[in-house]
Design a protein around this motif. Structure first.
Motif, PDB file in Angstrom:
ATOM      1  N   ASP A 133     -27.026  15.835 -17.464  1.00  0.00           N
ATOM      2  CA  ASP A 133     -27.016  15.816 -18.856  1.00  0.00           C
ATOM      3  C   ASP A 133     -27.904  14.830 -19.339  1.00  0.00           C
ATOM      4  OD1 ASP A 133     -25.104  17.984 -19.326  1.00  0.00           O
ATOM      5  OD2 ASP A 133     -23.427  16.349 -19.249  1.00  0.00           O
ATOM      6  N   GLY A 134     -29.158  14.487 -18.439  1.00  0.00           N
ATOM      7  CA  GLY A 134     -30.084  13.501 -18.775  1.00  0.00           C
ATOM      8  C   GLY A 134     -29.919  12.031 -18.110  1.00  0.00           C
ATOM      9  N   TYR A 135     -28.777  11.733 -17.745  1.00  0.00           N
ATOM     10  CA  TYR A 135     -28.612  10.292 -17.325  1.00  0.00           C
ATOM     11  C   TYR A 135     -27.777  10.283 -15.761  1.00  0.00           C
ATOM     12  CZ  TYR A 135     -24.163  10.045 -19.395  1.00  0.00           C
ATOM     13  OH  TYR A 135     -22.856  10.480 -19.970  1.00  0.00           O
ATOM     14  N   SER A 136     -28.007   9.420 -15.011  1.00  0.00           N
ATOM     15  CA  SER A 136     -26.889   9.159 -13.776  1.00  0.00           C
ATOM     16  C   SER A 136     -25.809   8.230 -14.136  1.00  0.00           C
ATOM     17  CB  SER A 136     -27.586   8.769 -12.561  1.00  0.00           C
ATOM     18  OG  SER A 136     -28.372   7.411 -12.968  1.00  0.00           O
ATOM     19  N   SER A 137     -24.852   8.215 -13.395  1.00  0.00           N
ATOM     20  CA  SER A 137     -23.881   7.477 -13.583  1.00  0.00           C
ATOM     21  C   SER A 137     -23.105   6.739 -12.559  1.00  0.00           C
ATOM     22  CB  SER A 137     -22.675   8.300 -14.570  1.00  0.00           C
ATOM     23  OG  SER A 137     -22.149   9.106 -13.803  1.00  0.00           O
ATOM     24  N   GLU A 138     -22.218   5.889 -12.783  1.00  0.00           N
ATOM     25  CA  GLU A 138     -21.549   5.083 -11.901  1.00  0.00           C
ATOM     26  C   GLU A 138     -19.927   4.623 -12.081  1.00  0.00           C
ATOM     27  OE1 GLU A 138     -22.992   1.647  -8.842  1.00  0.00           O
ATOM     28  OE2 GLU A 138     -22.687   0.773 -10.857  1.00  0.00           O
ATOM     29  N   LYS A 139     -19.181   4.981 -11.193  1.00  0.00           N
ATOM     30  CA  LYS A 139     -17.646   4.253 -11.325  1.00  0.00           C
ATOM     31  C   LYS A 139     -17.395   3.725 -10.230  1.00  0.00           C
ATOM     32  CE  LYS A 139     -16.064   8.153 -14.390  1.00  0.00           C
ATOM     33  NZ  LYS A 139     -15.312   9.362 -14.824  1.00  0.00           N
ATOM     34  N   ASN A 140     -16.949   2.245 -10.514  1.00  0.00           N
ATOM     35  CA  ASN A 140     -16.204   1.545  -9.692  1.00  0.00           C
ATOM     36  C   ASN A 140     -14.630   1.298 -10.093  1.00  0.00           C
ATOM     37  OD1 ASN A 140     -18.907   1.035  -8.129  1.00  0.00           O
ATOM     38  ND2 ASN A 140     -19.282   0.194 -10.095  1.00  0.00           N
ATOM     39  N   LYS A 141     -13.709   1.171  -9.097  1.00  0.00           N
ATOM     40  CA  LYS A 141     -12.465   1.127  -9.413  1.00  0.00           C
ATOM     41  C   LYS A 141     -11.688   0.394  -8.288  1.00  0.00           C
ATOM     42  CE  LYS A 141     -12.267   5.254 -12.374  1.00  0.00           C
ATOM     43  NZ  LYS A 141     -11.675   6.861 -12.443  1.00  0.00           N
ATOM     44  N   VAL A 142     -10.579  -0.380  -8.704  1.00  0.00           N
ATOM     45  CA  VAL A 142      -9.698  -0.809  -7.587  1.00  0.00           C
ATOM     46  C   VAL A 142      -8.101  -0.316  -8.026  1.00  0.00           C
ATOM     47  CG1 VAL A 142      -8.740  -2.977  -6.797  1.00  0.00           C
ATOM     48  CG2 VAL A 142     -11.018  -2.889  -7.638  1.00  0.00           C
ATOM     49  N   LYS A 143      -7.447   0.076  -6.999  1.00  0.00           N
ATOM     50  CA  LYS A 143      -6.195   0.522  -7.509  1.00  0.00           C
ATOM     51  C   LYS A 143      -5.234  -0.113  -6.384  1.00  0.00           C
ATOM     52  CE  LYS A 143      -5.490   4.700  -8.250  1.00  0.00           C
ATOM     53  NZ  LYS A 143      -5.327   6.166  -8.096  1.00  0.00           N
ATOM     54  N   LEU A 144      -3.764  -0.594  -6.966  1.00  0.00           N
ATOM     55  CA  LEU A 144      -2.761  -0.917  -6.453  1.00  0.00           C
ATOM     56  C   LEU A 144      -2.031   0.317  -5.387  1.00  0.00           C
ATOM     57  CD1 LEU A 144      -0.936  -3.210  -5.380  1.00  0.00           C
ATOM     58  CD2 LEU A 144       0.337  -3.042  -7.502  1.00  0.00           C
ATOM     59  N   THR A 145      -2.273   0.600  -4.206  1.00  0.00           N
ATOM     60  CA  THR A 145      -1.707   1.967  -3.781  1.00  0.00           C
ATOM     61  C   THR A 145      -0.415   1.591  -3.197  1.00  0.00           C
ATOM     62  OG1 THR A 145      -2.722   1.296  -1.414  1.00  0.00           O
ATOM     63  CG2 THR A 145      -3.910   2.568  -2.833  1.00  0.00           C
ATOM     64  N   ASP A 146       0.041   0.230  -2.932  1.00  0.00           N
ATOM     65  CA  ASP A 146       1.524   0.002  -2.187  1.00  0.00           C
ATOM     66  C   ASP A 146       1.656  -1.481  -2.532  1.00  0.00           C
ATOM     67  OD1 ASP A 146       1.815   2.279   0.030  1.00  0.00           O
ATOM     68  OD2 ASP A 146      -0.135   1.762   0.173  1.00  0.00           O
ATOM     69  N   SER A 147       2.976  -1.214  -2.995  1.00  0.00           N
ATOM     70  CA  SER A 147       3.487  -2.699  -3.371  1.00  0.00           C
ATOM     71  C   SER A 147       5.280  -2.301  -3.418  1.00  0.00           C
ATOM     72  CB  SER A 147       3.410  -3.360  -4.732  1.00  0.00           C
ATOM     73  OG  SER A 147       3.787  -4.527  -4.938  1.00  0.00           O
ATOM     74  N   TYR A 148       5.821  -2.412  -1.889  1.00  0.00           N
ATOM     75  CA  TYR A 148       6.922  -1.808  -1.989  1.00  0.00           C
ATOM     76  C   TYR A 148       7.995  -2.807  -0.951  1.00  0.00           C
ATOM     77  CZ  TYR A 148       5.419  -0.137   2.525  1.00  0.00           C
ATOM     78  OH  TYR A 148       4.894  -0.044   3.924  1.00  0.00           O
ATOM     79  N   VAL A 149       8.979  -2.777  -1.114  1.00  0.00           N
ATOM     80  CA  VAL A 149      10.336  -3.097  -0.165  1.00  0.00           C
ATOM     81  C   VAL A 149      11.098  -2.269   0.492  1.00  0.00           C
ATOM     82  CG1 VAL A 149      11.634  -3.833  -1.959  1.00  0.00           C
ATOM     83  CG2 VAL A 149      11.792  -5.179   0.236  1.00  0.00           C
ATOM     84  N   GLY A 150      11.396  -2.294   1.571  1.00  0.00           N
ATOM     85  CA  GLY A 150      12.055  -1.153   2.223  1.00  0.00           C
ATOM     86  C   GLY A 150      13.154  -1.648   3.065  1.00  0.00           C
ATOM     87  N   ARG A 151      14.305  -0.966   3.377  1.00  0.00           N
ATOM     88  CA  ARG A 151      15.423  -1.329   4.207  1.00  0.00           C
ATOM     89  C   ARG A 151      16.026   0.005   4.959  1.00  0.00           C
ATOM     90  NH1 ARG A 151      20.562  -5.502   3.260  1.00  0.00           N
ATOM     91  NH2 ARG A 151      21.271  -5.257   5.560  1.00  0.00           N
ATOM     92  N   SER A 152      16.592  -0.230   6.177  1.00  0.00           N
ATOM     93  CA  SER A 152      17.453   0.914   6.958  1.00  0.00           C
ATOM     94  C   SER A 152      18.824   0.607   6.630  1.00  0.00           C
ATOM     95  CB  SER A 152      16.763   0.937   8.225  1.00  0.00           C
ATOM     96  OG  SER A 152      15.569   1.507   8.388  1.00  0.00           O
ATOM     97  N   PHE A 153      19.529   1.623   6.462  1.00  0.00           N
ATOM     98  CA  PHE A 153      20.923   1.233   6.380  1.00  0.00           C
ATOM     99  C   PHE A 153      21.459   2.553   7.428  1.00  0.00           C
ATOM    100  CE2 PHE A 153      19.550  -0.062   2.603  1.00  0.00           C
ATOM    101  CZ  PHE A 153      20.423  -1.442   1.990  1.00  0.00           C
ATOM    102  N   GLY A 154      21.230   2.397   8.822  1.00  0.00           N
ATOM    103  CA  GLY A 154      21.820   3.356   9.861  1.00  0.00           C
ATOM    104  C   GLY A 154      20.573   4.592   9.623  1.00  0.00           C
ATOM    105  N   PRO A 155      20.983   5.751   9.369  1.00  0.00           N
ATOM    106  CA  PRO A 155      20.240   6.784   9.415  1.00  0.00           C
ATOM    107  C   PRO A 155      19.329   6.720   7.997  1.00  0.00           C
ATOM    108  CG  PRO A 155      22.432   7.638   9.015  1.00  0.00           C
ATOM    109  CD  PRO A 155      22.540   6.171   9.268  1.00  0.00           C
ATOM    110  N   VAL A 156      19.593   6.194   6.949  1.00  0.00           N
ATOM    111  CA  VAL A 156      19.155   6.292   5.677  1.00  0.00           C
ATOM    112  C   VAL A 156      18.021   5.112   5.452  1.00  0.00           C
ATOM    113  CG1 VAL A 156      19.426   6.220   3.193  1.00  0.00           C
ATOM    114  CG2 VAL A 156      21.317   7.466   4.758  1.00  0.00           C
ATOM    115  N   TYR A 157      16.857   5.494   5.089  1.00  0.00           N
ATOM    116  CA  TYR A 157      15.718   4.310   4.824  1.00  0.00           C
ATOM    117  C   TYR A 157      15.506   4.506   3.495  1.00  0.00           C
ATOM    118  CZ  TYR A 157      11.325   2.070   4.605  1.00  0.00           C
ATOM    119  OH  TYR A 157      10.398   1.165   4.395  1.00  0.00           O
TER     120      TYR A 157
END
Length: 406
Positions: A133-157
Motif C-alpha cells: 500500500d505504498g510503504y514498508s513497515s516494521e514491528k518490534n515487540k517483547v513478550k513475557l512468555t513464562d513467569s510461573y512457580v510449580g510443585r509436585s504432589f506425588g503424581p500431581v504436578y
C-alpha cells in the motif's frame, strides 16, 4: 597437642641432666652447666617450633571447615538452567509482499528450597515488511512468555502463573504467555489428565503500536481438561473439552506410526457455541480483539488437520517431509493467535494443503521450507454490519526459516 609438647620437653630435659648426676668435680659441673644451657636453648627453639606447628594446624583446620561450609552453601544454592531458541526467515504470501522475521526466546528455570520450580521467559520479536500500500513497515515487540512457580504432589504436578499451554496437536490451543493455573495428573504410566483455568492474556510487554488505535486485547476466561493415553512411545490418542469465553470446544486427536518411517497425526475440533458475537471496538473505533467481523450463521463450526509424515529431522544430517490437509470453518476461532497454525488460520477459515520439508543442519539447528496452497472458507450466512458476506479468496504462502535450540 599441648600435652604431647610438655612430654617432649620434659623427656629432653631429663636426658640432658642425667650426666650431671654421675660426674663430679668443678670442671665437670661447669661443662655440664654449658651443656644444660645449650640444651635449654634447643628446647626453647623446639618449643617455639611446636607452637608454630600447632598454630598452623589450627589455621589449616579452620580453612578446611570454611571450605566445607562454602561448598555446602554452593550446593544448596539454587542452580539456574538456561535454554532458548532463535528463528529467522522470510515469508511471502498472497498479498504479494514479503516479511523478514526474527525471533528469540530465552527461558531460565531453577528449583527453590528443593521444593518449587520457577521459570522466567521472554520472547523478542522483530518483523520487517516489504512495501505494501505504498510503504514498508516494521514491528518490534517483547513478550513475557513464562513467569510461573510449580510443585509436585506425588503424581500431581501443579503450576501457577504465565506459562505455555498446549492441547492435542495445537489446532486450537498451543500458546505461551497465557495466565493459568494448571495441573498434570499422571494417573498411570500411560494415562495422563491435564487441567487448566485462567485468563488467556498474551499482551506484549513492549509494543510499538498506538494504544488508542491498537489497544490491549480483551482477555477471556480460558479453561480446559484433556485426557491422553499412550499406546507406545510414538502412538497416542486423546480428547479434550474447554471454553475460551464465549466459545466452547471439544476435540479429539492422535498419532501413530504406519509403516517404516511413515506416520500419521490428526486432530478434530468443534466449537459448539452457535451465538457468535459481533466484533467490539473501543471509544476510538479500534478493535479490542473480541467478537467477529462476520456473524449470523448461528451454527456449530469445526475444523480438522491431517498430517502424513516421513522421517524425523532431529540429529545432524536427518530430514523429514510432512504433507498436511487443513479444513477449518469460518469463525471457528475468535482469536487465531492461540493455534500452532496462527500464520495461516484466521476467522476467515482455511481450506487447503501444506507441504513442510525440514533438514537438521546440526543436532540443535534446522532449516525448514513451508508451502501452503489454500483459500479462505467463508459461510455465506455470515455477514458484516453492512449485510455483506465474505468472498472466498486465495490463501497461500511460502516460508523459509532457520531455527536453533540451545
Amino acid at each position: 597437642m599441648k600435652n604431647q609438647k610438655k612430654a617432649i620437653v620434659l623427656g629432653l630435659t631429663a636426658s640432658m641432666l642425667m650426666p650431671v648426676c654421675f660426674n663430679g668435680g668443678t670442671a665437670e659441673a661447669a661443662a655440664a652447666d654449658t651443656d644444660v644451657a645449650a640444651m635449654q636453648a634447643e628446647i626453647n627453639d623446639l618449643t617455639a617450633r611446636l607452637t608454630d606447628l600447632e598454630n598452623s594446624l589450627a589455621a589449616a583446620k579452620e580453612k578446611q571447615e570454611a571450605a566445607k561450609s562454602e561448598k555446602k552453601a554452593k550446593k544448596e544454592a539454587p542452580t539456574i538452567k538456561w535454554s532458548g531458541s532463535t528463528k529467522s526467515g522470510y515469508m511471502y504470501d498472497e498479498s504479494k509482499t514479503g516479511k523478514i522475521k526474527a525471533e528469540a526466546n530465552i527461558l531460565a528455570t531453577t528449583v527453590v528450597d528443593k521444593t518449587y520450580d520457577v521459570g522466567i521467559g521472554l520472547k523478542f520479536k522483530a518483523t520487517s515488511s516489504e512495501p505494501k500500500d505504498g510503504y514498508s513497515s516494521e514491528k518490534n515487540k517483547v513478550k513475557l512468555t513464562d513467569s510461573y512457580v510449580g510443585r509436585s504432589f506425588g503424581p500431581v504436578y501443579v503450576r501457577a502463573g504465565v506459562q505455555k499451554v498446549s492441547l492435542g496437536e495445537g489446532l486450537w490451543l498451543s500458546k505461551s504467555s497465557v495466565n493459568q493455573f494448571t495441573a498434570n495428573y499422571k494417573m498411570t504410566p500411560r494415562d495422563a489428565l491435564y487441567l487448566g483455568y485462567g485468563r488467556d492474556s498474551q499482551d506484549y510487554l513492549a509494543n510499538d503500536t498506538n494504544k488508542r488505535y491498537a489497544p490491549p486485547t480483551r482477555t477471556r476466561l480460558l479453561k480446559f481438561a484433556q485426557y491422553q493415553h499412550d499406546f507406545s512411545k510414538d502412538a497416542y490418542a486423546g480428547l479434550y473439552v474447554g471454553t475460551q469465553q464465549p466459545e466452547r470446544y471439544f476435540g479429539i486427536y492422535g498419532s501413530t506410526p504406519i509403516v517404516g518411517k511413515f506416520g500419521i497425526t490428526a486432530e478434530y475440533v468443534r466449537n459448539t457455541n452457535k451465538d457468535k458475537p459481533a466484533s467490539v471496538q473501543n471509544k476510538y473505533g479500534a478493535d479490542i480483539g473480541y467478537g467477529y467481523e462476520y456473524f449470523g450463521a448461528d451454527k456449530n463450526t469445526q475444523g480438522y488437520v491431517i498430517s502424513l509424515n516421513y522421517g524425523k529431522a532431529k540429529k545432524k544430517g536427518t530430514w523429514d517431509i510432512i504433507g498436511q490437509y487443513l479444513n477449518v470453518d469460518q469463525n471457528l476461532f475468535m482469536d487465531d493467535g492461540y493455534s500452532s497454525w496462527k500464520d495461516y488460520i484466521d476467522a476467515a477459515g482455511f481450506k487447503g494443503f501444506g507441504l513442510i520439508m525440514d533438514y537438521a543442519t546440526s543436532d540443535h539447528s534446522k532449516l525448514s521450507l513451508l508451502r501452503y496452497w489454500a483459500h479462505t472458507n467463508p459461510d455465506s450466512a455470515n455477514v458484516d454490519k453492512d449485510g455483506n458476506s465474505l468472498e472466498k479468496s486465495p490463501h497461500y504462502s511460502t516460508y523459509l526459516k532457520f531455527t536453533t535450540k540451545f
